[in-house]
Design a protein around this motif. Structure first.
Motif, PDB file in Angstrom:
ATOM      1  N   GLY A   1       0.830  -1.196   0.000  1.00  0.00           N
ATOM      2  CA  GLY A   1       0.000   0.000   0.000  1.00  0.00           C
ATOM      3  C   GLY A   1       0.854   1.230   0.000  1.00  0.00           C
ATOM      4  O   GLY A   1       2.054   1.183  -0.251  1.00  0.00           O
ATOM      5  N   GLU A   2       0.217   2.374   0.287  1.00  0.00           N
ATOM      6  CA  GLU A   2       0.978   3.610   0.307  1.00  0.00           C
ATOM      7  C   GLU A   2       0.829   4.275   1.660  1.00  0.00           C
ATOM      8  O   GLU A   2      -0.163   4.079   2.362  1.00  0.00           O
ATOM      9  CB  GLU A   2       0.533   4.538  -0.815  1.00  0.00           C
ATOM     10  CG  GLU A   2      -0.933   4.866  -0.810  1.00  0.00           C
ATOM     11  CD  GLU A   2      -1.220   6.002  -1.779  1.00  0.00           C
ATOM     12  OE1 GLU A   2      -1.915   6.931  -1.367  1.00  0.00           O
ATOM     13  OE2 GLU A   2      -0.753   5.958  -2.920  1.00  0.00           O
ATOM     14  N   VAL A   3       1.840   5.032   2.020  1.00  0.00           N
ATOM     15  CA  VAL A   3       1.876   5.664   3.337  1.00  0.00           C
ATOM     16  C   VAL A   3       1.840   7.170   3.139  1.00  0.00           C
ATOM     17  O   VAL A   3       2.478   7.693   2.236  1.00  0.00           O
ATOM     18  CB  VAL A   3       3.177   5.268   4.080  1.00  0.00           C
ATOM     19  CG1 VAL A   3       3.189   5.875   5.463  1.00  0.00           C
ATOM     20  CG2 VAL A   3       3.293   3.761   4.151  1.00  0.00           C
ATOM     21  N   GLY A   4       1.095   7.880   3.993  1.00  0.00           N
ATOM     22  CA  GLY A   4       1.127   9.341   3.951  1.00  0.00           C
ATOM     23  C   GLY A   4       0.304   9.898   2.816  1.00  0.00           C
ATOM     24  O   GLY A   4      -0.490   9.198   2.197  1.00  0.00           O
ATOM     25  N   GLY A   5       0.514  11.182   2.534  1.00  0.00           N
ATOM     26  CA  GLY A   5      -0.285  11.826   1.487  1.00  0.00           C
ATOM     27  C   GLY A   5      -1.677  12.125   2.004  1.00  0.00           C
ATOM     28  O   GLY A   5      -2.084  11.670   3.069  1.00  0.00           O
ATOM     29  N   ASN A   6      -2.435  12.904   1.219  1.00  0.00           N
ATOM     30  CA  ASN A   6      -3.775  13.259   1.679  1.00  0.00           C
ATOM     31  C   ASN A   6      -4.815  12.602   0.790  1.00  0.00           C
ATOM     32  O   ASN A   6      -5.871  13.137   0.545  1.00  0.00           O
ATOM     33  CB  ASN A   6      -3.947  14.781   1.656  1.00  0.00           C
ATOM     34  CG  ASN A   6      -3.617  15.340   0.286  1.00  0.00           C
ATOM     35  OD1 ASN A   6      -3.156  14.598  -0.575  1.00  0.00           O
ATOM     36  ND2 ASN A   6      -3.864  16.605   0.088  1.00  0.00           N
ATOM     37  N   THR A   7      -4.486  11.415   0.247  1.00  0.00           N
ATOM     38  CA  THR A   7      -5.399  10.783  -0.694  1.00  0.00           C
ATOM     39  C   THR A   7      -6.325   9.818   0.027  1.00  0.00           C
ATOM     40  O   THR A   7      -6.066   9.430   1.165  1.00  0.00           O
ATOM     41  CB  THR A   7      -4.613   9.980  -1.734  1.00  0.00           C
ATOM     42  OG1 THR A   7      -3.826   9.019  -1.035  1.00  0.00           O
ATOM     43  CG2 THR A   7      -3.706  10.876  -2.523  1.00  0.00           C
ATOM     44  N   LEU A   8      -7.371   9.417  -0.667  1.00  0.00           N
ATOM     45  CA  LEU A   8      -8.221   8.331  -0.191  1.00  0.00           C
ATOM     46  C   LEU A   8      -7.635   7.023  -0.720  1.00  0.00           C
ATOM     47  O   LEU A   8      -6.663   7.022  -1.449  1.00  0.00           O
ATOM     48  CB  LEU A   8      -9.643   8.547  -0.670  1.00  0.00           C
ATOM     49  CG  LEU A   8     -10.335   9.705   0.065  1.00  0.00           C
ATOM     50  CD1 LEU A   8     -11.521  10.190  -0.719  1.00  0.00           C
ATOM     51  CD2 LEU A   8     -10.772   9.281   1.447  1.00  0.00           C
ATOM     52  N   GLY A   9      -8.285   5.917  -0.365  1.00  0.00           N
ATOM     53  CA  GLY A   9      -7.673   4.614  -0.655  1.00  0.00           C
ATOM     54  C   GLY A   9      -8.014   4.050  -2.019  1.00  0.00           C
ATOM     55  O   GLY A   9      -8.226   4.777  -2.976  1.00  0.00           O
ATOM     56  N   PHE A  10      -8.084   2.702  -2.086  1.00  0.00           N
ATOM     57  CA  PHE A  10      -8.198   1.995  -3.358  1.00  0.00           C
ATOM     58  C   PHE A  10      -9.644   1.602  -3.654  1.00  0.00           C
ATOM     59  O   PHE A  10     -10.401   1.208  -2.782  1.00  0.00           O
ATOM     60  CB  PHE A  10      -7.339   0.724  -3.330  1.00  0.00           C
ATOM     61  CG  PHE A  10      -5.865   1.001  -3.199  1.00  0.00           C
ATOM     62  CD1 PHE A  10      -5.288   2.089  -3.838  1.00  0.00           C
ATOM     63  CD2 PHE A  10      -5.054   0.173  -2.438  1.00  0.00           C
ATOM     64  CE1 PHE A  10      -3.936   2.345  -3.731  1.00  0.00           C
ATOM     65  CE2 PHE A  10      -3.691   0.423  -2.318  1.00  0.00           C
ATOM     66  CZ  PHE A  10      -3.133   1.513  -2.962  1.00  0.00           C
ATOM     67  N   TYR A  11      -9.971   1.667  -4.952  1.00  0.00           N
ATOM     68  CA  TYR A  11     -11.320   1.333  -5.432  1.00  0.00           C
ATOM     69  C   TYR A  11     -11.441  -0.110  -5.917  1.00  0.00           C
ATOM     70  O   TYR A  11     -12.531  -0.621  -6.064  1.00  0.00           O
ATOM     71  CB  TYR A  11     -11.650   2.225  -6.608  1.00  0.00           C
ATOM     72  CG  TYR A  11     -12.453   3.442  -6.261  1.00  0.00           C
ATOM     73  CD1 TYR A  11     -13.445   3.407  -5.288  1.00  0.00           C
ATOM     74  CD2 TYR A  11     -12.261   4.633  -6.944  1.00  0.00           C
ATOM     75  CE1 TYR A  11     -14.185   4.526  -5.003  1.00  0.00           C
ATOM     76  CE2 TYR A  11     -13.014   5.755  -6.657  1.00  0.00           C
ATOM     77  CZ  TYR A  11     -13.978   5.693  -5.689  1.00  0.00           C
ATOM     78  OH  TYR A  11     -14.728   6.795  -5.405  1.00  0.00           O
TER      79      TYR A  11
END
Length: 836
Positions: free
Chosen positions: A331-341
């Protein structure tokens, strides 16, 4: 066969922001919906190999129709917000639209399909009209709707089809917002409800079948953060009717009966396992595709899940106990994004891909050397909303584009060290991530640009040192040369955005050193300054999405105030001394063009002439003239006055303009551009006309006086559709004619040659020399066209003069054209001038 005039070099696009929109096929091709098209992406070659245009609304769901013998698929099905399903069929290596299914009254959100007898295709689709429909597509390219299931006021989020064990009876699983998984069986021509599986406590987001020979496994995932795996198996006649033995503890069985041609069979469904590991809604589950081993078909017991907690988990049963456990989590860490679709697995199980809320694809590859390790892979990226403007850098080495997705992105060819493969284009930096929709940009020099958004402020950005170093690595140019060209001594390392701000703040070498030394916070304010999310990267390959979001911003060096409304267009001159800007306007007082000096970033002048929004501007290549076109259907031409002792800075005055009576265009003028010799300019309009005006100089030479009268010097070219973009090629054709590209509202790009010497009376001065075909064209309006500033193809020119003269000459016959479109894509075309 003659070489095509236009070949597609690169397509930059990303997946739509819906759950079921990505599917990985046996050919190794990933199909995903992008705006109203379906893109076919080859992860090995790292490029989009085809774009399928056919839908008129957003594509919400895409699914390869997998064959039972695991051969490469020959059909693909897609559903969209135009309430339609399209089945695509491969013919001679190309996908064409084969069958269309019409009948839903709402947007189609999920689809699945299997082959039934006589190679007919059974398609299940769910839509926002609260129905699930079953369709049968036969070889005669017709689709008939077999059944319609209505769910009242609840919605089905996903559908999955399979064939029951040891029979050809289809079973349909639907999961939806009533927290149940419904099973339907088609027997004797009717679709009967077999049962509903209870257990989930929130909306069911995805369902997926896997066939294990004598049994079926069904995985379902839900917004309750859990995944349930159910086992369906056939029961023999004897144990179907035995009395329940209460002395044995075993899982509760749900039994249903299927009648097919007088034969009755009984099936039982039990809960196999519940998988808990995600911390947020689980949006997608996907079984590893079956494969042939030792001549027989095997289904690996491996399940992939994707969640809004920004992780993907690979689940499998432990060898000894058979208990399902988490094998790998990425997965990814940090950032201001939402997750996976959603998530998909490659046919051989060596790569996994997820698509995220911002449309980006995230790819991980199994590490060949270390068992159980996965590492991020290089994958395509692009805007997730309309692309409004783009620009080449002055050397023609990279492209900057801005879009309504509030980002500015930088694309460049990646020259790999083992030069066997061609250079592929990739996004290597995201200089600006904004809070307003981006509208326009202008390059000022090699590593500086000005951008405008739906706000009254213009912002100036400059490349940090970290970008220049990484750009050198990826494009294969020398770092020293690049740093010498930009003022290297005071370049910041990078940039980061404060949590609640819009301005990218510079991060200097000192800030990084201080951060690494302290380790502890001395005061509260310092604790909140630790928001410099930037970490310098040394890239040898294009970065993944989470690095693009955090570590590739450019610092903002200036804000320009002066406009009263949202920014609309920008232009900069060839000498990098001036920037012209204009904003949205409904009155003459706001429609003035403002001129800025790039040396001091002061406003030099306001140029009032138009009464409505100025839609585009262009400085002539010799920087002496500025052209503006407007929504008021007129153009204005401004000339630079010679400098005097009182005004050392450049001043412009109105030289010529069209009025109500002299205007040839009868609708909004969308676009304009200059010929490379600064003698002529072209305008294109919604009235489908393209006109060349001039001559602006009385003779060929550069310092000849300006001609007093400027009138149309071409015949009026009717291009058959609203002409939204136009551009003059900066190099002449062999017969000294000009090459122009015209972009249309329908998405096509046309190429014309215009000869000023030929008689314009009969329209003989225009020669149509090709255009994009349906597979190359954009799906929506072409917003901007820009030719590469010099001949040759970016990433193809070799350093060093050892290549033969012939190769250099061969390369100089190519020109490149970049186009931005409302269909979320940036396309780069190679055009061979000899083929014209």
């Amino acid at each position: 066969m003659a070489a095509p005039v236009i070949e597609t070099c690169h397509i930059s696009c990303c997946a739509n922001r819906t759950p079921n929109v990505v599917s990985w096929g046996r050919r190794g091709t990933i199909a995903f919906g992008t705006c109203t098209s379906v893109a076919l992406y080859n992860p090995q070659e790292r490029r989009v190999v085809a774009v399928l245009n056919g839908h008129t609304g957003r594509v919400n769901t895409v699914q390869w129709i997998h064959r039972e013998d695991c051969a490469p698929e020959s059909h693909l099905v897609s559903g969209g917000s135009d309430n339609r399903l399209i089945v695509w069929e491969v013919q001679n290596g190309k996908f064409i639209q084969s069958v269309e299914c019409k009948g839903h009254t709402g947007a189609v959100c999920a689809v699945d399909a299997i082959y039934v007898e006589d190679s007919k295709i059974l398609v299940a689709s769910s839509a926002s009209d609260s129905t699930v429909r079953l369709w049968l597509c036969n070889g005669a390219k017709e689709a008939e709707c077999l059944h319609t299931l209505s769910f009242g006021n609840s919605f089905m989020m996903d559908v999955s089809l399979a064939l029951l064990p040891d029979s050809r009876v289809p079973i349909l699983a639907c999961g939806g917002d009533n927290s149940q998984v419904h099973l339907f069986v088609q027997s004797n021509g009717e679709l009967k409800k077999a049962m509903s599986l209870q257990g989930h406590e929130d909306w069911v987001r995805a369902v997926a079948w896997a066939s294990l020979g004598e049994e079926l496994l069904l995985a379902s995932c839900s917004q309750d953060c859990l995944i349930r795996v159910w086992r369906l198996c056939a029961k023999s006649g004897t144990d179907a009717h035995t009395e329940d033995d209460h002395t044995i503890i075993k899982m509760k069985e749900d039994v249903f009966e299927v009648r097919e041609k007088d034969v009755s069979s009984v099936f039982a469904v039990t809960l196999e396992t519940v998988l808990a590991g995600h911390e947020n809604w689980v949006y997608g589950v996907h079984w590893q595709p079956p494969l042939y081993k030792g001549g027989e078909l095997q289904q690996p017991l491996s399940l992939l899940s994707a969640s809004m907690d920004k992780t993907m988990i690979l689940w499998a049963p432990e060898e000894g106990s058979g208990v399902w456990v988490e094998q790998v989590r990425v997965g990814e860490v940090g950032g201001n994004t939402l997750g996976f679709y959603g998530c998909q697995m490659s046919p051989d199980g060596s790569m996994i891909v997820a698509h995220a809320f911002h449309g980006a694809l995230h790819l991980w590859c199994k590490d060949q050397d270390e068992e159980g390790q996965w590492r991020p892979g290089v994958v395509i990226s692009g805007h997730f909303n309309a692309v409004q403007d783009l620009s080449w850098d002055p050397e023609g080495e990279f492209i900057l584009s801005v879009g309504s997705d509030q980002t500015t992105r930088l694309l460049t060819p990646w020259r790999k060290l083992d030069d066997k493969q061609q250079a592929t284009w990739h996004e290597i930096s995201r200089p600006q991530i904004h809070g307003y929709d981006m509208q326009c940009l202008a390059m000022v020099g090699r590593f500086q640009f000005v951008s405008g958004a739906d706000e009254k402020v213009l912002r100036v950005f400059q490349a940090p040192r970290n970008f220049v170093e990484n750009f050198a690595n990826i494009s294969g140019t020398s770092k020293e040369k690049l740093l010498a060209s930009s003022d290297a001594a005071n370049l910041p390392e990078g940039a980061s955005t404060p949590a609640l701000g819009l301005s990218n703040k510079a991060v200097f070498q000192g800030d990084l050193a201080q951060k690494s030394n302290d380790g502890e916070f001395n005061s509260v304010s310092e604790q909140y300054q630790s928001e410099s999310y930037f970490h310098p990267l040394i890239m040898t390959e294009p970065p993944p999405e989470d690095h693009l979001l955090q570590n590739t911003l450019w610092p903002e060096v200036q804000k320009l105030y002066g406009h009263g409304f949202e920014m609309f267009c920008l232009a900069s001159d060839s000498g990098r001394a001036l920037v012209a800007s204009a904003c949205k306007a409904s009155k003459a007082e706001h429609a003035a063009v403002l001129l800025w000096s790039t040396a001091t970033w002061r406003q030099l002048q306001a140029l009032p002439c138009h009464t409505l929004t100025v839609t585009q501007m262009a400085f002539s290549p010799d920087a002496q003239l500025l052209l503006a076109v407007s929504r008021d259907r007129t153009w204005s031409l401004w000339r630079q006055d010679p400098p005097t002792a009182e005004t050392p800075e450049p001043q412009f005055s109105l030289h010529a303009h069209t009025g109500k009576d002299t205007a040839v265009h009868t609708r909004i003028i969308w676009s304009c551009d200059w010929s490379p010799d600064s003698r002529y300019f072209v305008t294109s309009s919604r009235d489908k006309k393209v006109i060349v005006w001039g001559p602006c100089r009385t003779e060929e030479s550069g310092d000849a006086p300006l001609s007093p009268e400027i009138k149309p010097c071409s015949s009026i070219l009717d291009v058959g559709d609203s002409a939204t973009a136009v551009a003059f090629c900066p190099t002449f054709c062999s017969d000294n004619s000009f090459l122009l590209a015209v972009g249309l509202e329908c998405g096509r790009i046309l190429l014309y040659r215009w000869s000023p010497d030929l008689e314009s009376a009969g329209g003989n001065d225009w020669k149509h020399c090709g255009g994009t075909d349906i597979s190359q064209s954009h799906a929506l309006t072409v917003k901007r066209l820009r030719w590469r500033p010099r001949a040759g193809r970016a990433g193809r020119e070799k350093d060093g003069a050892t290549d033969g003269e012939r190769e250099v000459e061969e390369e100089s016959s190519w020109v490149q054209l970049a186009s931005a479109s409302a269909d979320h894509s940036v396309k780069i075309f190679n055009i061979n001038k000899r083929a014209l």
